[in-house]
Design an enzyme around this catalytic site. Structure first.
Site, PDB file in Angstrom:
ATOM      1  N   HIS A 115       4.506 -16.561  -1.429  1.00 30.69           N
ATOM      2  CA  HIS A 115       3.801 -15.751  -0.426  1.00 30.69           C
ATOM      3  C   HIS A 115       2.290 -15.766  -0.615  1.00 30.69           C
ATOM      4  O   HIS A 115       1.617 -14.729  -0.525  1.00 30.69           O
ATOM      5  CB  HIS A 115       4.314 -14.319  -0.440  1.00 30.69           C
ATOM      6  N   HIS A 190       7.440  -9.317   6.117  1.00 30.92           N
ATOM      7  CA  HIS A 190       8.392  -9.048   5.046  1.00 30.92           C
ATOM      8  C   HIS A 190       8.921  -7.612   5.115  1.00 30.92           C
ATOM      9  O   HIS A 190       9.034  -6.929   4.095  1.00 30.92           O
ATOM     10  CB  HIS A 190       7.722  -9.299   3.697  1.00 30.92           C
ATOM     11  N   GLU A 330      13.026 -12.918   7.504  1.00 35.34           N
ATOM     12  CA  GLU A 330      11.693 -13.469   7.747  1.00 35.34           C
ATOM     13  C   GLU A 330      11.758 -14.758   8.578  1.00 35.34           C
ATOM     14  O   GLU A 330      12.142 -15.811   8.066  1.00 35.34           O
ATOM     15  CB  GLU A 330      11.011 -13.808   6.426  1.00 35.34           C
TER      16      GLU A 330
END
Length: 366
Positions: A115, A190, A330
Site C-alpha cells: 500500500h 481499504h 478493494e
C-alpha cells in the site's frame, strides 16, 4: 423492502477531528441523506471513518470500522477505511522497472512494499477541495500531491478522491490521478465492513458473500501472486453463489488459506479491464437484513477477511477489534502488476488520467 426515496435532500457538516504533531488540522466531513444514511470522511488518509445505515426496523448502526480519535489512527497503521497507494496491495521486493530504469520502494511488509511503502497516502492529511450538497446528493472532494521520489516512486502525482452519498443510499468513491513523469499508480479504498455493526460481538464471519469471479490469484509465502490464474471451482475460493464467510475461512486443508491466515487474495472479476462498471461483490447480514453491493470499473477484487485484527485496536463503540470482525473488499488492478506483464499495466504517463470508480449500494430487507 428498500428505504424510501421521497423528498430527499443531501446535507453536509464539517468539524475538526484532530490535530497532527506538526499542527495540521484534520477535518471530518459528514455526508447525509434523509433516509438516515450518513458517511463520515476524515482528511487523514482520505478515510471513511463511519457509515451509518438503518435497517427495516429503523435501527441505525455503524457498519464501517474506525476509531473515535485521530491519535488512534496515527498510533497503529491498519489502513482503517483509508485511501491506499500510490500502488495498492503488494509489490514484490518493493522493486520495479520503468523504461529500463530500476526503482526501489520502501519496504513495510516483510520483504515487500504494501500500500505504498513505509509512508503511504493513508498517512497523509489531504486537502478538502470542495464540499457541496443538493436535493439528490452530498459530496466532498479531497486532494493530495505526492512529490517526485516519494517512497521511491517517480513523478509528482496529484490525486483526488470524490466521496458522494446519494438519495438512493449509494456511496460512490472515485479516485483520479495525474503525473508529471512516467510512473505507476493503482489506488483503492481499504474500508473495513461489518453489516452486523462495527461493534458486533458476533464479528463478520456470519456475513454471506458473493463474488462473481471464476478464478483468483494464488500467492506465495509472502502473499505475492505466483502469476497463475487459478479456477475457484472446487476450492474454498468459490463465492460464485453466496456463502457464509466463516464457513471455510479456517479450512486447514487449503494451503492458500493457511498462507493468508484466511482470505487475503485477489479475485479475477475481469481478466482484461473493460473500463465499465460491473458487479464486484454482494454482502448480506442474514440477521439484520442489511445488504451491500459493490460495483467498480476495476478488473480485480482483493478480499481480506480481517485476519490480522488482533484485539489491540479499540473501535468507535469501545469494543476491541478481533480477527474476523470485519472484511475488506478493494477494487483494484492485480497485485504486483508492476512486475508481472500478464496482469496488465498500471503505468501512468503525463497527459493521461488514472481512474478507479466504485459504488457501494446499500439495502435492507427481511
Amino acid at each position: 423492502m428498500t428505504f424510501s426515496h421521497v423528498a430527499i435532500a443531501g446535507d453536509i457538516s464539517r468539524h475538526t477531528f484532530g490535530q497532527t504533531e506538526t499542527g495540521r488540522i484534520v477535518e471530518s466531513v459528514k455526508l447525509s441523506n434523509d433516509n438516515g444514511v450518513s458517511a463520515t470522511i476524515i482528511t487523514y488518509g482520505a478515510a471513511l471513518q463511519s457509515l451509518i445505515l438503518p435497517d427495516v426496523s429503523g435501527a441505525h448502526v455503524d457498519v464501517a470500522l474506525g476509531h473515535a480519535t485521530l491519535a488512534e489512527y496515527v498510533a497503529k497503521r491498519q489502513f482503517m477505511g483509508a485511501s491506499v497507494g500510490r500502488v495498492a496491495n503488494r509489490i514484490a521486493g518493493g522493486r520495479f522497472s520503468l523504461d529500463g530504469k530500476p526503482y526501489q520502494v520502501t519496504l513495510n511488509d516483510g520483504p515487500n512494499a504494501l500500500h505504498g511503502g513505509v509512508t503511504g497516502v493513508d498517512q497523509a492529511v489531504w486537502d478538502v477541495v470542495e464540499a457541496k450538497a443538493d436535493r439528490d446528493s452530498a459530496q466532498v472532494t479531497l486532494r493530495l500531491v505526492s512529490p517526485d521520489g516519494d517512497q521511491g516512486f517517480p513523478g509528482r502525482v496529484t490525486t483526488t478522491v470524490i466521496y458522494r452519498l446519494d438519495d438512493k443510499d449509494q456511496l460512490s468513491i472515485e479516485y483520479q490521478a495525474t503525473t508529471d513523469k512516467v510512473t505507476v499508480v493503482s489506488l483503492s479504498n481499504h474500508a473495513y465492513w461489518n453489516l452486523a455493526g462495527e461493534g458486533s460481538a458476533s464479528g463478520a464471519m456470519g456475513l454471506t458473500l458473493e463474488i462473481p469471479a471464476a478464478s483468483y490469484l494464488p500467492v506465495d509465502q509472502t502473499l505475492i501472486p505466483t502469476g497463475l490464474f487459478t479456477a475457484v471451482e472446487g476450492t474454498a475460493f468459490d463465492f460464485r453463489t453466496p456463502r457464509a464467510i466463516g464457513e471455510r475461512v479456517r479450512t486447514a486443508s487449503d494451503e492458500q488459506i493457511r498462507i493468508g491466515r484466511g482470505y487475503d487474495h485477489n479475485w479475477v472479476v475481469e481478466r482484461t479491464p473493460s473500463g465499465t462498471m460491473h458487479l464486484m461483490a454482494r454482502v448480506t447480514d442474514p440477521q439484520s437484513g442489511r445488504a451491500m453491493e459493490l460495483w467498480s470499473d476495476q478488473p480485480g477484487l482483493q478480499f481480506y477477511s480481517g485476519n490480522f485484527l488482533d484485539g489491540t485496536s479499540r473501535g468507535k463503540s469501545g469494543q476491541l477489534y478481533r480477527q474476523g470482525d470485519a472484511i475488506v473488499l478493494e477494487p483494484q488492478a492485480f497485485p504486483d502488476a508492476v512486475n508481472q506483464p500478464a496482469f496488465g499495466s498500471v503505468r501512468l504517463v503525463p497527459g493521461k488520467t488514472y481512474r478507479n470508480a466504485m459504488i457501494y449500494k446499500f439495502k435492507s430487507s427481511r
